[in-house]
Scaffold this active site. Sequence first.
Site, PDB file in Angstrom:
ATOM      1  CE  LYS A   1      15.613  -9.009 -10.418  1.00 57.07           C
ATOM      2  NZ  LYS A   1      16.148  -8.502  -9.193  1.00 57.07           N
TER       3      LYS A   1
ATOM      4  CG  ASN B   1       0.590   2.248   3.710  1.00 53.96           C
ATOM      5  OD1 ASN B   1      -0.495   2.261   3.149  1.00 53.96           O
ATOM      6  ND2 ASN B   1       1.693   2.741   3.160  1.00 53.96           N
ATOM      7  N   GLY B   2      -0.055  -1.174   6.451  1.00 55.56           N
ATOM      8  CA  GLY B   2       0.328  -2.117   7.502  1.00 55.56           C
ATOM      9  C   GLY B   2      -0.791  -3.103   7.754  1.00 55.56           C
TER      10      GLY B   2
ATOM     11  NE  ARG C   1       4.517   1.715  -1.085  1.00 56.10           N
ATOM     12  CZ  ARG C   1       5.318   1.772  -0.024  1.00 56.10           C
ATOM     13  NH1 ARG C   1       6.388   2.514  -0.057  1.00 56.10           N
ATOM     14  NH2 ARG C   1       5.051   1.096   1.059  1.00 56.10           N
TER      15      ARG C   1
ATOM     16  CD  GLU D   1      19.119 -10.529  -8.492  1.00 58.69           C
ATOM     17  OE1 GLU D   1      18.580 -11.164  -7.583  1.00 58.69           O
ATOM     18  OE2 GLU D   1      18.679  -9.444  -8.910  1.00 58.69           O
TER      19      GLU D   1
ATOM     20  CG  HIS E   1      24.294 -34.541  -7.005  1.00 60.05           C
ATOM     21  ND1 HIS E   1      24.810 -35.731  -6.591  1.00 60.05           N
ATOM     22  CD2 HIS E   1      25.357 -33.757  -7.311  1.00 60.05           C
ATOM     23  CE1 HIS E   1      26.133 -35.677  -6.629  1.00 60.05           C
ATOM     24  NE2 HIS E   1      26.483 -34.476  -7.058  1.00 60.05           N
TER      25      HIS E   1
ATOM     26  CD  GLU F   1      11.823  -9.813  -9.451  1.00 54.54           C
ATOM     27  OE1 GLU F   1      11.079  -9.386  -8.575  1.00 54.54           O
ATOM     28  OE2 GLU F   1      13.059  -9.688  -9.387  1.00 54.54           O
TER      29      GLU F   1
ATOM     30  CE  LYS G   1      12.153  -1.140  -5.651  1.00 51.13           C
ATOM     31  NZ  LYS G   1      13.045  -2.104  -6.331  1.00 51.13           N
TER      32      LYS G   1
ATOM     33  CD1 TRP H   1      -0.057  -5.363  -3.764  1.00 56.88           C
ATOM     34  CD2 TRP H   1       0.028  -6.415  -1.792  1.00 56.88           C
ATOM     35  NE1 TRP H   1       0.542  -6.583  -3.953  1.00 56.88           N
ATOM     36  CE2 TRP H   1       0.608  -7.246  -2.763  1.00 56.88           C
ATOM     37  CE3 TRP H   1      -0.032  -6.873  -0.477  1.00 56.88           C
ATOM     38  CZ2 TRP H   1       1.130  -8.504  -2.480  1.00 56.88           C
ATOM     39  CZ3 TRP H   1       0.486  -8.124  -0.175  1.00 56.88           C
ATOM     40  CH2 TRP H   1       1.054  -8.915  -1.178  1.00 56.88           C
TER      41      TRP H   1
ATOM     42  CB  CYS I   1      -0.874   0.028   1.239  1.00 60.30           C
ATOM     43  SG  CYS I   1      -1.827  -1.455   1.478  1.00 60.30           S
TER      44      CYS I   1
HETATM   45  C1  F6R Z   1      13.541  -8.744  -6.508  1.00 63.86           C
HETATM   46  C2  F6R Z   1      13.407  -7.841  -5.383  1.00 63.86           C
HETATM   47  C3  F6R Z   1      13.103  -8.435  -4.059  1.00 63.86           C
HETATM   48  C4  F6R Z   1      13.736  -7.581  -2.942  1.00 63.86           C
HETATM   49  C5  F6R Z   1      13.264  -8.083  -1.580  1.00 63.86           C
HETATM   50  C6  F6R Z   1      13.907  -7.323  -0.449  1.00 63.86           C
HETATM   51  O1  F6R Z   1      13.856  -8.052  -7.675  1.00 63.86           O
HETATM   52  O2  F6R Z   1      13.485  -6.656  -5.521  1.00 63.86           O
HETATM   53  O3  F6R Z   1      13.509  -9.761  -3.975  1.00 63.86           O
HETATM   54  O4  F6R Z   1      15.123  -7.643  -3.041  1.00 63.86           O
HETATM   55  O5  F6R Z   1      11.879  -7.962  -1.498  1.00 63.86           O
HETATM   56  O6  F6R Z   1      13.599  -5.967  -0.522  1.00 63.86           O
HETATM   57  P1  F6R Z   1      14.442  -4.900   0.275  1.00 63.86           P
HETATM   58  O7  F6R Z   1      15.811  -4.884  -0.293  1.00 63.86           O
HETATM   59  O8  F6R Z   1      13.720  -3.617   0.096  1.00 63.86           O
HETATM   60  O9  F6R Z   1      14.470  -5.373   1.703  1.00 63.86           O
END
Ligand code: F6R
Length: 612
Positions: free
Chosen positions: A491, A100-101, A27, A487, A510, A494, A607, A74, A2
């Site tokens: 990427k 928010n929360g 977000r 990583e 394995h 997602e 985000k 959200w 949110c």
């Molecule tokens: C993936 C991504 C997430 C964040 C994770 C932690 O692209 O962005 O995996 O890395 O949610 O977020 P932060 O760094 O804000 O704690």
Amino acid sequence: MCGIVGYIGNKKAKPILINGLLRLEYRGYDSAGIATIESNGIKNVKNKGRVAELENNSEINELEGTIGIGHTRWATHGKPSEINSHPHMDNKKTTAVVHNGIIENYIELREFLSKNGYEFLSETDTEVIPNLIHYYYEKTSKSGKLDFLKAIKETVNQLKGSFAIEVLNNDFKNEMFVLRKDSPMVIGKGIEENYISSDIPAILSFTKDFYLLNDFEFAVLGRDYIEFYDSNLEKFNKEIKNITWDMSSAEKGNYADFMLKEIFEQPKSIRETIGSRVVKNARIQIDELDISKEYLQNVDRIYIVACGTAMYAGMTAKKILEKYCRIQTEVDIASEFRYRNPLITDRTLCIYISQSGETADTIAALNLAKEHNAKTIAISNVIGSSIVREADYSLYTHAGPEIAVASTKAYTSQIVLLAILGIYFAEVLGVSYNELEELKEEILEVPTKIEEVLKKADQIKQFAKKIANEKDVFFIGRGIDYTVALEGALKLKEISYIHSEAYAAGELKHGPIALIENGITVIGVMTDNLLSSKTISNLQEVITRGAKTFIVTNQNLENVSFNEIINIPQISSYISPILSVVPLQLLAYYISKEKGLDVDKPRNLAKSVTVE
Ligand code: F6R
């Protein structure tokens, strides 16, 4: 997750709130709403869907007020719908709240309020807040804002969970009330106007002067004043902070998407993160830290704790800390760490990495270390974020605002900062290796080398077109290259929704090799001189079984035939992910574009993950 905005001033609030909500879209959200104070009381307009739909909502044209609050929701409690969207109001329509929360005890609070005659329209946890405020306010003499603040205070005393709330009330037509606990909230100061947001970029176009609210601090915003009250409702003064991020860093400019812009910004974000911390032929400077040789000699272990991409960045630091500092280092997922009763003592050093600084699991994992009197260091990209405020020491990656949900420039900045930290610890411990001196020089060369890698964007785009319709993609690597494979797979899944998995190349035999069949794509990362020949053998095993191969490497691979090779410059294996990840970021980006997906706002993702 949110997002919150708020405005009070002499201009119409509606366009400013909509502007802020649009900037909060990254977000992740599924409904939006705003409430303003009009001459005949609070008016609330909200709907399921995007902010654009809110802008087209016919009711919004009636909003003329110069004070208002806005929210992107959200969904957590209750499906995305108009009724569940924020702002929420009390039964008597006197108070509007955005939140928010999560309110963990909302069911008990609903029962309490129901017994006292209140009814609920939505399925949300939030709706208890305006009703509780109403309930407690009615118990006061209603003789001024202190009584209203008391009602908010009584309300939040009943709430369990996390909350940042913004409140409007019909009795206070020229004021706005805010409070936070475990959920971000900043206040922007303008000239005869003031702003609120859960996120700095949302109001960065209006002001660069911010107040950062701490837990259980209340703020009352008027047009030309901002008052702060502590948890006893005593007034106090707060220091203002000037944010150096420039507005263009929160805008797409000539790029099609924020993610592409952020990938291309990496030479700059790495330069900014290095700053004056690394200078040739000099010791590393980290002014924020005050850590002695005696302390480090006494450290029993280091934990690096984070989530997702930040955790993968953390994985790259283990080698440098163990090899040069000789301190056992473990890298943990925050959501696991917090519940697994880790061996933390007052001699343990815990490093937490979080781009947003607001990730609920990472903050909880940090608090666990504090309970055991361990020293804590936070690495974050957001000034004044929660993690920064909680930790003993805080280091900033100066990557600038990262708007795309998929993290790119924050990840590479985190790696460079962790490498700098590792060398710093080694220097404090008095160890000196030529390799470390060379590593410093290599760190300074990274931005130019990333520029070289970015020139491969077209080659990567062409390959992306070829594999955009795949169902499964595998990533393999060994050592530090395995961390990049993880990583790269994250990427890709997602933002392209392609099922992608990473394996340590030696693990293929394995089990995972059973999945390899004709035409499947395997992406290999090879930057480590000592391990590459081993990974090549694993790649040959998958080629034999019909796999297509995409290779990111700085090795000489003349005698092996792969489908596509992206050559990257030579670089120390301690920091090679900073370069080798870039082709994987671009590959994920171009595949997502090829599939016509929303790169910056992938489905189901947010985000900043402020709930567990
Ligand atoms: C993936 C991504 C997430 C964040 C994770 C932690 O692209 O962005 O995996 O890395 O949610 O977020 P932060 O760094 O804000 O704690």
